[in-house]
Design an enzyme around this catalytic site. Structure first.
Site, mmCIF file in Angstrom:
data_model
loop_
_atom_site.group_PDB
_atom_site.id
_atom_site.type_symbol
_atom_site.label_atom_id
_atom_site.label_comp_id
_atom_site.label_asym_id
_atom_site.label_seq_id
_atom_site.Cartn_x
_atom_site.Cartn_y
_atom_site.Cartn_z
ATOM 1 N N TYR A 134 23.631 3.736 28.993
ATOM 2 C CA TYR A 134 24.297 2.876 29.987
ATOM 3 C C TYR A 134 25.704 3.384 30.310
ATOM 4 O O TYR A 134 26.086 3.502 31.472
ATOM 5 C CB TYR A 134 24.336 1.450 29.441
ATOM 6 C CG TYR A 134 24.875 0.406 30.390
ATOM 7 C CD1 TYR A 134 24.108 -0.078 31.448
ATOM 8 C CD2 TYR A 134 26.157 -0.135 30.211
ATOM 9 C CE1 TYR A 134 24.594 -1.056 32.297
ATOM 10 C CE2 TYR A 134 26.649 -1.116 31.058
ATOM 11 C CZ TYR A 134 25.866 -1.580 32.101
ATOM 12 O OH TYR A 134 26.354 -2.557 32.937
ATOM 13 N N LYS A 144 27.175 4.688 33.874
ATOM 14 C CA LYS A 144 28.285 4.018 34.555
ATOM 15 C C LYS A 144 29.476 4.962 34.741
ATOM 16 O O LYS A 144 30.223 4.827 35.711
ATOM 17 C CB LYS A 144 28.689 2.760 33.779
ATOM 18 C CG LYS A 144 27.591 1.687 33.772
ATOM 19 C CD LYS A 144 27.227 1.235 35.174
ATOM 20 C CE LYS A 144 26.220 0.110 35.217
ATOM 21 N NZ LYS A 144 25.908 -0.334 36.585
HETATM 22 P P1 NAP Z 1 21.251 -8.911 36.307
HETATM 23 O O1 NAP Z 1 21.535 -10.364 36.365
HETATM 24 O O2 NAP Z 1 20.266 -8.398 35.304
HETATM 25 O O3 NAP Z 1 20.850 -8.415 37.769
HETATM 26 C C1 NAP Z 1 20.430 -7.104 38.042
HETATM 27 C C2 NAP Z 1 19.264 -7.162 39.012
HETATM 28 O O4 NAP Z 1 18.847 -5.821 39.320
HETATM 29 C C3 NAP Z 1 18.046 -7.883 38.405
HETATM 30 O O5 NAP Z 1 17.499 -8.811 39.312
HETATM 31 C C4 NAP Z 1 17.100 -6.719 38.130
HETATM 32 O O6 NAP Z 1 15.743 -7.080 38.105
HETATM 33 C C5 NAP Z 1 17.423 -5.809 39.316
HETATM 34 N N1 NAP Z 1 16.860 -4.472 39.118
HETATM 35 C C6 NAP Z 1 16.589 -3.843 37.937
HETATM 36 N N2 NAP Z 1 16.025 -2.658 38.162
HETATM 37 C C7 NAP Z 1 15.905 -2.527 39.507
HETATM 38 C C8 NAP Z 1 15.379 -1.517 40.341
HETATM 39 N N3 NAP Z 1 14.849 -0.390 39.820
HETATM 40 N N4 NAP Z 1 15.383 -1.699 41.672
HETATM 41 C C9 NAP Z 1 15.910 -2.843 42.194
HETATM 42 N N5 NAP Z 1 16.423 -3.836 41.463
HETATM 43 C C10 NAP Z 1 16.433 -3.686 40.119
HETATM 44 O O7 NAP Z 1 22.592 -8.115 36.017
HETATM 45 P P2 NAP Z 1 24.095 -8.321 36.541
HETATM 46 O O8 NAP Z 1 24.905 -8.690 35.376
HETATM 47 O O9 NAP Z 1 24.141 -9.126 37.779
HETATM 48 O O10 NAP Z 1 24.439 -6.798 36.871
HETATM 49 C C11 NAP Z 1 24.630 -6.291 38.175
HETATM 50 C C12 NAP Z 1 25.348 -4.952 38.049
HETATM 51 O O11 NAP Z 1 26.599 -5.164 37.411
HETATM 52 C C13 NAP Z 1 24.588 -3.939 37.173
HETATM 53 O O12 NAP Z 1 24.734 -2.650 37.716
HETATM 54 C C14 NAP Z 1 25.324 -4.029 35.846
HETATM 55 O O13 NAP Z 1 25.212 -2.835 35.120
HETATM 56 C C15 NAP Z 1 26.733 -4.282 36.319
HETATM 57 N N6 NAP Z 1 27.594 -4.901 35.318
HETATM 58 C C16 NAP Z 1 27.295 -6.100 34.745
HETATM 59 C C17 NAP Z 1 28.139 -6.629 33.780
HETATM 60 C C18 NAP Z 1 27.893 -7.944 33.112
HETATM 61 O O14 NAP Z 1 28.615 -8.260 32.133
HETATM 62 N N7 NAP Z 1 26.951 -8.762 33.555
HETATM 63 C C19 NAP Z 1 29.289 -5.933 33.403
HETATM 64 C C20 NAP Z 1 29.556 -4.718 33.995
HETATM 65 C C21 NAP Z 1 28.714 -4.209 34.964
HETATM 66 P P3 NAP Z 1 15.097 -7.425 36.664
HETATM 67 O O15 NAP Z 1 15.818 -8.632 36.161
HETATM 68 O O16 NAP Z 1 13.652 -7.655 36.974
HETATM 69 O O17 NAP Z 1 15.331 -6.207 35.797
#
Ligand code: NAP
Length: 244
Positions: free
Chosen positions: A151, A155
């Site tokens: 990861y 990133k």
């Molecule tokens: P999330 O709630 O898990 O949402 C991510 C979405 O992306 C989910 O609906 C997921 O579907 C979908 N996804 C996964 N694989 C995919 C693919 N191949 N094609 C299209 N869609 C896909 O996560 P989030 O926290 O909102 O994260 C959004 C972004 O922010 C990510 O890039 C994450 O790395 C980044 N981020 C998050 C955090 C945090 O603390 N939450 C911190 C730093 C960065 P599924 O659920 O079916 O897998």
């Protein structure tokens, strides 16, 4: 911004959902991508409540044919694409000695290759119209984090992608920036020790998806016309200090 069209990947959950709402509040038409329909219905409902047009485009952003299909759907429905939010991401955590090649490939394919594929497909249209905005969603984990060699590499890779795209695409008036969230309260962090994170965060709370969406809203607006290649944190200060 009324006529702008934005494609948001991973819009069925968490940050992507909040970005969809934010962009629609700004009058931007949205294309809501996710890997499954689950979640997208609720996002569509929230976006339609803002009175802006939107549709769901289910597809896997790590597969080139799916990405082409999503961008083709965008063009046939809305005629152009102006904004791309490379937000979809996954985690597959483990200590490096227990991390399989499959766990590495899955994470790199979605988080980094997916952003490359979507950007490459979108700029075919953004380039012709000489206007575009690309926002990549990185993570504070790029600094290094236990059990996240896949990861954090993906990133960190997004930061290189951002800077090179910003250089190459400036000639087409396309800006490319990167947001770096800290810990944001979404389904991705279920199972994490929230109290420990809050203790370590100078602003003493977890981030909300809207905190990230507000920054992205600014970066896609005309107020950010002269900003490109930047990496901007939204983490309540979690990335500050030397951890002593
Ligand atoms: P999330 O709630 O898990 O949402 C991510 C979405 O992306 C989910 O609906 C997921 O579907 C979908 N996804 C996964 N694989 C995919 C693919 N191949 N094609 C299209 N869609 C896909 O996560 P989030 O926290 O909102 O994260 C959004 C972004 O922010 C990510 O890039 C994450 O790395 C980044 N981020 C998050 C955090 C945090 O603390 N939450 C911190 C730093 C960065 P599924 O659920 O079916 O897998």
């Amino acid at each position: 911004m009324e006529e702008r069209v934005g494609l948001i990947t991973g819009a069925g959950s968490g940050i992507g959902k909040a970005v969809a709402v934010k962009l629609s509040q700004m009058g931007i038409k949205t294309v809501l991508n996710d890997i499954s329909k689950e979640g997208l219905d609720e996002t569509l409902h929230l976006v339609h409540k803002q009175g802006t047009k939107a549709f769901a485009a289910v597809g896997d952003i790590s597969i080139s044919d799916d990405v082409d299909m999503i961008v083709d759907m965008t063009i046939s429905e809305f005629k152009h694409i102006d904004i791309l939010i490379n937000n979809a991401g996954i985690i597959r955590d483990n200590w490096v000695w227990n991390m399989s090649e499959q766990m590495w490939d899955e994470v790199l394919d979605v988080n980094l290759k997916g952003a490359f594929l979507c950007s490459r497909a979108a700029i075919r249209y953004m380039g012709k119209q000489k206007w575009g905005r690309i926002i990549n969603v990185s993570s504070i984990s790029y600094l290094g984090n236990y059990c996240q060699v896949n990861y954090s590499s993906s990133k960190a890779g997004l930061i290189g992608l951002t800077k090179t795209l910003a250089l190459e695409l400036s000639q087409f008036n396309i800006t490319v920036n990167c947001v770096v969230p800290g810990l944001i309260d979404t389904p991705m962090i279920k199972g994490i020790n929230r109290d420990a994170i809050i203790r370590r965060t100078p602003l003493k709370r977890l981030g909300r998806s809207e905190d990230v969406a507000n920054l992205i809203g600014f970066l896609v607006s005309h107020d950010a016309d002269f900003i490109t290649g930047e990496v901007i944190g939204v983490d309540g200060g979690l990335g500050l200090g030397i951890g002593l």
